[in-house]
Design an enzyme around this catalytic site. Sequence first.
Site, mmCIF file in Angstrom:
data_model
loop_
_atom_site.group_PDB
_atom_site.id
_atom_site.type_symbol
_atom_site.label_atom_id
_atom_site.label_comp_id
_atom_site.label_asym_id
_atom_site.label_seq_id
_atom_site.Cartn_x
_atom_site.Cartn_y
_atom_site.Cartn_z
ATOM 1 N N TYR A 1 -46.308 7.380 69.141
ATOM 2 C CA TYR A 1 -47.223 8.438 68.730
ATOM 3 C C TYR A 1 -46.541 9.802 68.727
ATOM 4 C CZ TYR A 1 -51.376 11.472 68.821
ATOM 5 O OH TYR A 1 -52.326 12.437 68.551
ATOM 6 N N VAL A 2 -45.787 10.079 69.784
ATOM 7 C CA VAL A 2 -45.077 11.359 69.891
ATOM 8 C C VAL A 2 -44.086 11.506 68.747
ATOM 9 C CG1 VAL A 2 -43.427 12.669 71.271
ATOM 10 C CG2 VAL A 2 -45.409 11.609 72.377
ATOM 11 N N ALA A 3 -43.350 10.428 68.453
ATOM 12 C CA ALA A 3 -42.395 10.472 67.344
ATOM 13 C C ALA A 3 -43.098 10.787 66.029
ATOM 14 C CB ALA A 3 -41.644 9.146 67.245
ATOM 15 N N GLY B 1 -58.935 10.536 56.738
ATOM 16 C CA GLY B 1 -59.478 10.269 58.068
ATOM 17 C C GLY B 1 -60.676 11.139 58.368
ATOM 18 N N SER C 1 -50.102 17.244 66.780
ATOM 19 C CA SER C 1 -50.585 17.225 68.160
ATOM 20 C C SER C 1 -49.572 17.951 69.028
ATOM 21 C CB SER C 1 -50.742 15.776 68.645
ATOM 22 O OG SER C 1 -50.916 15.724 70.045
ATOM 23 N N SER D 1 -63.848 10.505 58.430
ATOM 24 C CA SER D 1 -65.092 9.883 58.888
ATOM 25 C C SER D 1 -65.325 10.022 60.385
ATOM 26 C CB SER D 1 -65.099 8.389 58.524
ATOM 27 O OG SER D 1 -64.056 7.701 59.197
ATOM 28 N N ARG D 2 -64.271 10.347 61.146
ATOM 29 C CA ARG D 2 -64.406 10.373 62.604
ATOM 30 C C ARG D 2 -63.559 11.483 63.211
ATOM 31 N NH1 ARG D 2 -63.243 4.311 64.551
ATOM 32 N NH2 ARG D 2 -64.119 5.127 66.486
ATOM 33 N N VAL E 1 -54.380 5.218 53.895
ATOM 34 C CA VAL E 1 -53.365 6.204 53.546
ATOM 35 C C VAL E 1 -51.945 5.669 53.663
ATOM 36 C CG1 VAL E 1 -54.823 8.190 54.090
ATOM 37 C CG2 VAL E 1 -53.343 7.206 55.876
ATOM 38 N N LYS F 1 -45.997 12.388 65.568
ATOM 39 C CA LYS F 1 -46.551 13.744 65.523
ATOM 40 C C LYS F 1 -45.453 14.803 65.430
ATOM 41 C CE LYS F 1 -50.915 12.767 65.455
ATOM 42 N NZ LYS F 1 -51.729 13.117 64.269
#
Length: 249
Positions: free
Chosen positions: A157-159, A13, A143, A15-16, A65, A161
């Site tokens: 998302y939380v799970a 990741g 995060s 590239s950004r 990935v 991270k």
Amino acid sequence: MLFAEGSVALVTGGSRGIGRAVALDLAREGAHVIVNYARSERDAKDVVALIQESGGSAEAVRADVADEDAVRQMFRGIRADHGRLDVLVTSAGLTLDRYLITMSQEQFRTPLDVNVVGTFLACREALRLMQNQKRGSIVTISSTSGLDGGFPGQTNYVASKGAIIAFTSALSNEAAPHGIRANVVAPGFVATDMTRKVPTDIRKQYESRIRLGRMGRPEEIASIVSFLASDKASYISGSVIVAHGGGLG
């Protein structure tokens, strides 16, 4: 320079966002940087061009990935072209926010496939390469959402991270006997394309509560990553470094 001549670093990741800043910083500190990307070829080539214009060394490599075959192919290329890997930074990630009550199984699973499975695949292949060297450093990007529950609508998302934090802790146990370190950086609110998707009113409300009074910059996270990846952090492994501007007031 934090890295010796000939050092090779892979940034997934790259590239950004935070990954881009990490790639630029690692190159600035002397590493040859492999900028991984899945779709943003132009962005990845722009990062490589910036590094080369500054006198550094870099290349762009495409691989999703979450695709096991693609990750294996990427690492076969690294082994063939460089014969080594000194640093892996797993920065590839995405969000797919939905309130849980409206979230499908696919919507829950997609961030886990990229954020968690992608981290696993890259770390597994890196470990196989680094074991032969008896040295190496892995830095995963999580995060603070994985620690504090994030925003409403981010259960997936939380799970993912939170899983990265637990995964890296376990990885550090397996890697240590081979001279390999593994650590996590958990940024708070950082100014990237991802955070710009957060509604403006929520973003401003959150930013006003940060003790330092502002969002973080990708470059600030990158400097932490470069330090952890380098021999300057040779006695740090299995740690979670939180960078959140002092937390919420």
